[in-house]
Design a protein around this motif. Structure first.
Motif, mmCIF file in Angstrom:
data_model
loop_
_atom_site.group_PDB
_atom_site.id
_atom_site.type_symbol
_atom_site.label_atom_id
_atom_site.label_comp_id
_atom_site.label_asym_id
_atom_site.label_seq_id
_atom_site.Cartn_x
_atom_site.Cartn_y
_atom_site.Cartn_z
ATOM 1 N N ILE A 217 20.704 44.471 -16.852
ATOM 2 C CA ILE A 217 19.175 45.334 -16.306
ATOM 3 C C ILE A 217 18.511 45.736 -17.345
ATOM 4 O O ILE A 217 18.578 45.912 -18.367
ATOM 5 C CB ILE A 217 19.314 46.354 -15.400
ATOM 6 C CG1 ILE A 217 20.453 47.433 -16.286
ATOM 7 C CG2 ILE A 217 20.612 46.316 -14.182
ATOM 8 C CD1 ILE A 217 19.893 48.513 -15.854
ATOM 9 N N TYR B 236 15.033 47.812 -17.709
ATOM 10 C CA TYR B 236 14.331 49.084 -16.392
ATOM 11 C C TYR B 236 13.416 50.106 -17.851
ATOM 12 O O TYR B 236 13.478 49.691 -18.922
ATOM 13 C CB TYR B 236 15.602 50.202 -16.334
ATOM 14 C CG TYR B 236 16.294 50.921 -17.272
ATOM 15 C CD1 TYR B 236 15.636 52.081 -17.745
ATOM 16 C CD2 TYR B 236 17.154 50.393 -17.986
ATOM 17 C CE1 TYR B 236 16.343 53.063 -18.444
ATOM 18 C CE2 TYR B 236 17.759 51.588 -19.227
ATOM 19 C CZ TYR B 236 17.231 52.391 -19.170
ATOM 20 O OH TYR B 236 17.409 53.360 -20.408
ATOM 21 N N CYS C 62 13.823 53.700 -21.933
ATOM 22 C CA CYS C 62 14.118 52.221 -21.420
ATOM 23 C C CYS C 62 14.936 51.191 -21.471
ATOM 24 O O CYS C 62 15.289 51.718 -22.681
ATOM 25 C CB CYS C 62 12.302 51.413 -21.786
ATOM 26 S SG CYS C 62 12.325 51.531 -23.475
ATOM 27 N N PHE D 66 19.839 56.347 -10.247
ATOM 28 C CA PHE D 66 19.805 55.416 -10.192
ATOM 29 C C PHE D 66 20.906 55.087 -9.991
ATOM 30 O O PHE D 66 20.440 53.379 -9.808
ATOM 31 C CB PHE D 66 19.322 55.849 -11.629
ATOM 32 C CG PHE D 66 19.629 54.634 -12.185
ATOM 33 C CD1 PHE D 66 18.444 53.920 -12.684
ATOM 34 C CD2 PHE D 66 20.344 54.171 -12.846
ATOM 35 C CE1 PHE D 66 18.513 52.926 -13.386
ATOM 36 C CE2 PHE D 66 20.413 52.726 -14.114
ATOM 37 C CZ PHE D 66 19.168 52.400 -14.104
ATOM 38 N N GLU E 12 10.559 48.714 -7.551
ATOM 39 C CA GLU E 12 10.478 50.496 -8.191
ATOM 40 C C GLU E 12 10.952 51.277 -6.971
ATOM 41 O O GLU E 12 11.204 50.947 -5.835
ATOM 42 C CB GLU E 12 9.640 50.226 -8.652
ATOM 43 C CG GLU E 12 8.141 49.514 -7.348
ATOM 44 C CD GLU E 12 6.437 50.069 -7.902
ATOM 45 O OE1 GLU E 12 6.576 50.652 -9.040
ATOM 46 O OE2 GLU E 12 6.298 49.595 -6.466
ATOM 47 N N TYR F 35 11.616 54.241 -12.012
ATOM 48 C CA TYR F 35 12.558 53.768 -12.355
ATOM 49 C C TYR F 35 11.239 51.968 -12.112
ATOM 50 O O TYR F 35 11.741 51.904 -10.298
ATOM 51 C CB TYR F 35 13.839 53.947 -11.895
ATOM 52 C CG TYR F 35 14.202 54.492 -13.012
ATOM 53 C CD1 TYR F 35 14.911 54.790 -14.258
ATOM 54 C CD2 TYR F 35 14.470 56.318 -12.378
ATOM 55 C CE1 TYR F 35 15.970 55.784 -14.862
ATOM 56 C CE2 TYR F 35 15.470 56.880 -12.731
ATOM 57 C CZ TYR F 35 15.740 57.145 -14.051
ATOM 58 O OH TYR F 35 16.001 57.516 -15.069
ATOM 59 N N ARG F 36 11.760 51.627 -13.109
ATOM 60 C CA ARG F 36 11.296 49.915 -12.526
ATOM 61 C C ARG F 36 12.791 49.060 -12.974
ATOM 62 O O ARG F 36 12.527 49.239 -14.736
ATOM 63 C CB ARG F 36 10.215 49.768 -13.158
ATOM 64 C CG ARG F 36 9.373 47.678 -12.081
ATOM 65 C CD ARG F 36 8.248 47.731 -13.528
ATOM 66 N NE ARG F 36 7.080 46.709 -12.740
ATOM 67 C CZ ARG F 36 7.876 45.103 -13.145
ATOM 68 N NH1 ARG F 36 8.586 45.086 -13.995
ATOM 69 N NH2 ARG F 36 7.571 44.299 -12.916
ATOM 70 N N ILE F 37 13.071 48.031 -11.911
ATOM 71 C CA ILE F 37 14.171 47.879 -12.908
ATOM 72 C C ILE F 37 14.561 46.146 -12.480
ATOM 73 O O ILE F 37 13.764 46.078 -11.341
ATOM 74 C CB ILE F 37 16.094 48.706 -11.775
ATOM 75 C CG1 ILE F 37 15.656 49.796 -12.043
ATOM 76 C CG2 ILE F 37 16.973 47.907 -11.909
ATOM 77 C CD1 ILE F 37 16.569 50.700 -11.286
ATOM 78 N N HIS F 38 14.403 45.459 -12.942
ATOM 79 C CA HIS F 38 14.855 44.035 -12.688
ATOM 80 C C HIS F 38 16.947 43.532 -13.019
ATOM 81 O O HIS F 38 16.886 43.764 -13.589
ATOM 82 C CB HIS F 38 13.915 43.175 -14.043
ATOM 83 C CG HIS F 38 14.186 41.655 -13.400
ATOM 84 N ND1 HIS F 38 13.714 40.598 -14.560
ATOM 85 C CD2 HIS F 38 15.069 41.005 -13.071
ATOM 86 C CE1 HIS F 38 14.004 39.629 -13.599
ATOM 87 N NE2 HIS F 38 14.402 39.903 -13.133
#
Length: 492
Positions: free
Chosen positions: A161, A163, A193, A211, A225, A252-255
């Motif tokens: 990930i 984030y 991050c 999370f 997000e 949180y912004r998560i890829h």
């Protein structure tokens, strides 16, 4: 409108295929309709179709009425209509009883089989969706990933990930404010991050529980997000080192680049079982050394699941698994001891002793637990048995002395409490016999016999203090060759 609009008015627009729900747009809206699963904020006035009498009016309610779109938390007509309405749109909605309250009606307010009219207005909506039916974790998808709702990481999955974590404002504005063309603003300060990090779900206590729930809702390649409420974040304590205050919501912004779910342990080969189990065991030891007993306990239990799946193991592999299981049970006993769960500690120690009757640590921990339960005789037996297996172990000697001291203190307290009572009673019997010989019998004066009040046992300063309340310092066992330096758990 106060007058009834006829059914043949050309302004009516079909909402359902059977025309049982239809609407007249009174005011155009903007943007796009509320997506399924979002929260819609509406105002409405409910009227009977035939008489136009108002039975419900919530236009003055603050904040506006909110419901979850697409989940039929309101009557079907409103749920279906709002799903096709834009923000700011106002309409006259007409529905038959089939899409309203049907044959049952609604108590005394609405009779059965009543057709209804609603003046309905969509004030706003937000597309932060609940994650795994948890109100404290909400999600907004920025880029769709691959797969459906079942193609997501499970507990203990390994994720790749990227984030970014920020502190969310403490307010109730969860929806996107686009009325004036402004984008929603998030705080500028980033407190954490990571880029292309390997992360195991439900494994790292430094991340909030929300999370982990967020990761378990994401597809491969998805970008999303999340807003995590304080109850699923760091709660009232916060994290001073990160600048997170009490009851602070997090963003949180998560890829999700990729993830790998663990294969079912029944499908794994022995080498895979040992690899996964030892990984959980190493993690458990890390948490134990950090003093996080709960996470350590969970990791040890996961390790047991894989060590015990021995269907495909040969004789040597089963022997190795049995040794590892013994170590795990021994460390679980230590965790129970740290958490003051003494009966559970004894149970885990017995499992170890059943497999290895000469395990020094198991006998010692069992003795410590029994000592804390005031079973001093059995505690002494267990500790002396451990000492017989390692006569040079200084920690066991300290445990024996401590147990002996506690037993003596217990006996002294019992003597102080009840000794005088029996002495007086024996003296009374003797006096009674003497007086019976003289023909005189005097009743026992119970007022002179004093029993301590229960509060005196609970008081730390009382001479009658309970031995169970004695502060017991939990040292751990050493290996006999390290003097007084005791280890926290097995190193195997």
């Amino acid at each position: 409108a106060n007058s009834r609009v006829p059914d043949d008015d050309p302004r009516w627009q079909k909402v359902t295929y059977d025309n049982c729900v239809k609407k007249i747009i009174l005011k155009e809206g903007w943007g796009k309709p509320a997506p399924d699963g979002s929260d819609a904020y509406i105002r409405y006035v409910g009227k009977f179709k035939d008489t136009q009498r108002v039975f419900e009016d919530n236009t003055k309610q603050k904040p506006p009425f909110k419901f979850l779109v697409g989940h039929f938390r309101v009557i079907r007509a409103i749920d279906i209509a709002v799903a096709a309405m834009k923000i700011g749109e106002k309409c006259l909605l007409r529905t038959t009883s089939r899409y309203a309250f049907g044959e049952k009606g609604e108590g005394r307010k609405i009779a059965p089989n009543k057709d209804l009219d609603y003046e309905l207005e969509v004030i706003d909506w937000n597309d932060w969706k609940r994650v795994n039916n948890k109100d404290g974790v909400r999600k907004r998808v920025l880029k769709q990933g691959e797969g459906d709702m079942y193609d997501v990481p499970d507990a203990s999955a390994i994720c790749d990930i990227t984030y970014t974590a920020q502190i969310f404002p403490n307010d109730d504005e969860l929806y996107l404010d686009v009325k004036d063309g402004d984008e929603e603003k998030y705080p500028d300060r980033v407190f954490s991050c990571g880029r292309h990090i390997e992360f195991m779900v439900n494994d790292d206590p430094t991340f909030p529980e929300g999370f982990h729930e967020a990761l378990k809702s994401m597809n491969k390649y998805e970008i999303a997000e999340f807003k995590i409420e304080p109850s699923w974040a760091f709660g009232e304590k916060g994290v001073t080192e990160l600048g997170i205050g009490s009851n602070q919501s997090l963003y949180y912004r998560i890829h999700m680049h990729n993830y790998q779910n663990l294969m079912s342990r029944w499908k794994m080969e022995p080498e895979q079982l040992f690899d996964v189990a030892n990984r959980f065991k190493r993690k458990a030891k890390e948490y134990f050394e950090l003093g996080n007993w709960d996470y350590a306990f969970q990791r040890y239990e996961k390790a047991l699941e894989y060590f015990e799946a021995d269907e495909k193991m040969d004789h040597e592999e089963k022997k190795q698994a049995a040794d590892d299981i013994t170590i795990v049970h021994n460390n679980l006993a230590m965790i129970h001891l740290k958490r003051n769960e003494f009966l559970e500690c004894i149970r885990e120690a017995n499992k170890v002793i059943k497999a290895d009757k000469d395990n020094i640590k198991a006998w010692c921990r069992k003795g410590q637990a029994r000592s804390m339960l005031a079973d001093y005789k059995k505690a002494d037996d267990d500790l002396r048995h451990a000492q017989s297996l390692d006569k040079k172990n200084k920690f066991i000697k300290r445990c024996i002395k401590r147990n002996k001291k506690k037993k003596k203190q217990y006996n002294d307290n019992q003597k102080k409490t009840y000794g005088g009572m029996f002495d007086k009673y024996n003296q009374f019997l003797k006096d009674k016999e003497d007086k019976q010989q003289k023909g005189v019998v005097k009743a026992l004066d119970t007022s002179k016999i004093r029993e301590p009040d229960i509060d005196e046992y609970d008081s730390d300063d009382s001479q009658y203090s309970s031995v169970g309340s004695i502060d017991f310092e939990f040292d751990d066992m050493d290996d006999g060759d390290k003097g007084d330096d005791d280890e926290s758990s097995d190193n195997d």
